[in-house]
Design an enzyme around this catalytic site. Structure first.
Site, PDB file in Angstrom:
ATOM      1  N   ASP A   1       1.181  -1.145  -0.200  1.00  0.00           N
ATOM      2  CA  ASP A   1       0.268   0.016   0.233  1.00  0.00           C
ATOM      3  C   ASP A   1       0.662   1.386  -0.114  1.00  0.00           C
ATOM      4  OD1 ASP A   1      -3.218   1.041   0.300  1.00  0.00           O
ATOM      5  OD2 ASP A   1      -1.635   2.123   1.817  1.00  0.00           O
TER       6      ASP A   1
ATOM      7  N   GLU B   1      -5.020   2.525  -3.989  1.00  0.00           N
ATOM      8  CA  GLU B   1      -3.429   2.532  -4.066  1.00  0.00           C
ATOM      9  C   GLU B   1      -2.971   1.263  -3.499  1.00  0.00           C
ATOM     10  OE1 GLU B   1      -4.922   4.403  -0.001  1.00  0.00           O
ATOM     11  OE2 GLU B   1      -5.744   3.726  -1.976  1.00  0.00           O
TER      12      GLU B   1
END
Length: 583
Positions: free
Chosen positions: A447, A490
């Protein structure tokens, strides 16, 4: 409805029912058909024999010809009956040349028996040689009905009718002959072989027309023999000439029949080949298999000895092109087809080739080429090859479109990585493989740190650039067997088949180091640093994909909580101090 109105309707219904029963019968097995035809001919022959016997008994016994010459009439009739011109389902013979002299020179009762004897004699050689079955002799007997009708008229009129004054008698005799012959032919063919009367009208008309044309010649022969018993035999020269013509016509018909059968077989072969390729075009999504099938179908359909399919500089498929001249001919045809953009031919030595360009997709020009030794390709054979090449081009385009659509359906448009759907399919496949082969599979989730802050401060376009830059790093650091994907937002992922926890951590550290070393430049020239946190989980195939993702996600959040920009393995308290080298 009155009885007068009802009767025609019932009659029509009965006739339709009878025809339906006949249609059902004639759909039966050939053995049943043969028995029915034999029974029909036996009944016809017995009825003819009975009526001929009655005529022998009742008719006058006077005649011009000497009884010792009667066998010659039978032999002459046999000779004329052997000259057969096939018409539709039956045939016509020039027997009027002999029948008319028999009617005028013999007692009326002797005509039908001698005609039957002549017909049997004409059929006997073929039966003895095994060319026709014995039941055909019954057919020969039944073919004598026409003589019975004509002789009956002369029996009623009596002997001695000659010249113009007897024209009415001759016409009546011929009409009786034509009617008897037509009716018996139609009934025998309908009952015995199932040929409906409406389908026999044209054939019967031709037979009676030929008989009408020959009747005057027979009369002239009989007139010449009025004072000499054997003078009528001069007419036999006419059947001899007709026999030559009939034989030549029969040979030509047989040749035409053989050519027609060969053409039908060829057409059937080509139709089957084209149907096969058509079915394949609609079902296969394998480009190489499609081109291979196209080649073999073109070889079969065009009657070629070999051929090949070329895509750019690569020969995709090749078949039986061992001869150097064959290869040279194919190459020359391919060059001409590529230069002209259409079907082209070439000849080298004894080999002839035809090549058709296959324009499909964004690749360089493909070509389908076939070759054979001996004869050049005819126009229809070239057309078939061009048609198949065109169909192959359309199918290849469809395959490429399908591949693009599939790629779009399984690929994230922004990053070029696999999308979530593709990732889950691959994860399930690899877990099943791990269970089957007892090896480990590792999952790395990463992430981007503070990605929301980047979007808020610099906009989503810069955020997209960051995702694209990280995706490039993931692809560069992945093996061909790995699966790099955009898991969501993301959050990205790397699936590592046959990888232990330590190996997965090494990969994660390598990617983490590359990301930390990378920067993204804003339109204002600002260099943005990027970091990511990693969570790693390993499975030996036990458990499902959701549990493995949950474990990797747990490790990821642990890495976030520990200060970000680090990689942790699920179940480990801290990440190893060593970091992996760059990709």
């Amino acid at each position: 409805m009155t009885p007068e109105q009802e009767s025609p309707r019932l009659a029509a219904s009965a006739l339709a029912s009878a025809e339906d029963l006949l249609d059902e019968f004639y759909a039966a097995e050939p053995a049943t058909m043969e028995r029915r035809e034999t029974i029909t001919e036996i009944c016809s022959a017995l009825l003819l024999a009975a009526l001929a016997t009655v005529l022998v008994v009742l008719a006058p016994r006077q005649g011009v010809a000497d009884p010792s010459a009667w066998p010659l009439f039978a032999l002459a009739y046999a000779a004329a009956a052997s000259v057969r011109f096939h018409v539709g389902a039956t045939y016509t013979v020039p027997t009027q040349l002999i029948l008319v002299p028999m009617l005028l020179l013999l007692p009326a009762g002797a005509v039908a028996p001698l005609v039957v004897a002549g017909l049997v004699l004409s059929s006997l050689p073929d039966t003895l040689r095994g060319r026709t079955p014995p039941r055909f002799l019954l057919c020969a007997v039944s073919d004598g009905w026409h003589a019975l009708g004509a002789a009956a008229v002369f029996a009623v009129a009596g002997p001695g009718h000659w010249g113009v004054t007897a024209v009415g008698l001759y016409i009546a005799s011929f009409v009786a002959q034509a009617v008897t012959d037509s009716v018996t032919i139609v009934l025998r063919q309908w009952i015995g072989r199932g040929i409906r009367p409406d389908r026999q009208q044209g054939v019967v008309g031709i037979i009676q027309g030929v008989d009408a044309l020959l009747w005057p010649l027979g009369y002239l022969a009989a007139a010449a023999a009025h004072d000499g018993d054997l003078a009528w035999m001069l007419i036999l020269f006419a059947p001899v000439g007709l026999a030559v013509l009939a034989h030549d016509r029969g040979v030509r018909i047989e040749q035409a029949h053989r050519r027609l059968e060969a053409l039908r077989a060829e057409r059937s072969r080509k139709d089957q080949a084209i149907r096969r390729i058509g079915e394949a075009f609609g079902t296969t999504l394998d480009r190489e298999a499609l081109l291979e099938l196209t080649l073999h179908t073109a070889i079969d359909a065009a009657g070629a000895d070999g051929g090949r399919v070329v895509r750019g500089a690569v020969t995709t498929a090749s078949h039986r092109l061992d001869d150097a001249d064959a290869r040279e001919a194919v190459l020359a045809a391919e060059r001409a087809a590529g230069a002209e953009g259409r079907t082209a031919t070439a000849t080298v030595g004894a080999w002839h080739a035809v090549a058709c360009p296959i324009q499909a997709g964004g690749e360089s020009v493909r070509a389908l080429a076939v070759a054979r030794r001996g004869s050049a390709f005819a126009a229809d054979e070239r057309d078939i090859a061009a048609y198949l090449a065109g169909q192959a081009a359309l199918s290849v385009q469809n395959i490429e479109l399908h591949e693009r659509l599939r790629e779009q359906a399984l690929t994230d448009a922004l990053t070029g990585l696999s999308n979530h759907r593709r990732f889950r399919e691959r994860l399930d496949q690899e877990l099943a493989d791990a269970r089957r082969h007892h090896h480990e599979i590792a999952l790395v989730l990463l992430d981007l740190d503070d990605f929301k802050a980047i979007n808020d401060a610099h906009g989503h376009l810069i955020g997209d650039r960051v995702l694209q830059r990280v995706a490039e790093i993931l692809i560069a650091c992945s093996r061909p067997v790995d699966e790099a994907a955009r898991y969501g937002g993301e959050e990205l992922a790397i699936l590592l088949p046959r990888t232990s926890a330590g190996e997965a951590l090494t990969v994660a550290e390598r990617v983490r180091g590359r990301i930390a070393a990378a920067t993204v430049t804003t339109p204002g020239g600002l260099e943005l640093p990027v970091t990511a946190s990693f969570g790693i989980a390993v499975s030996d195939g036990n458990g499902d994909g959701s549990s493995l993702i949950a474990r990797a996600d747990r490790a990821l959040y642990a890495a976030k909580a520990a200060g970000k920009n680090r990689a942790l393995v699920d179940g480990a308290d801290e990440r190893p101090a060593s970091s992996a080298s760059s990709c």
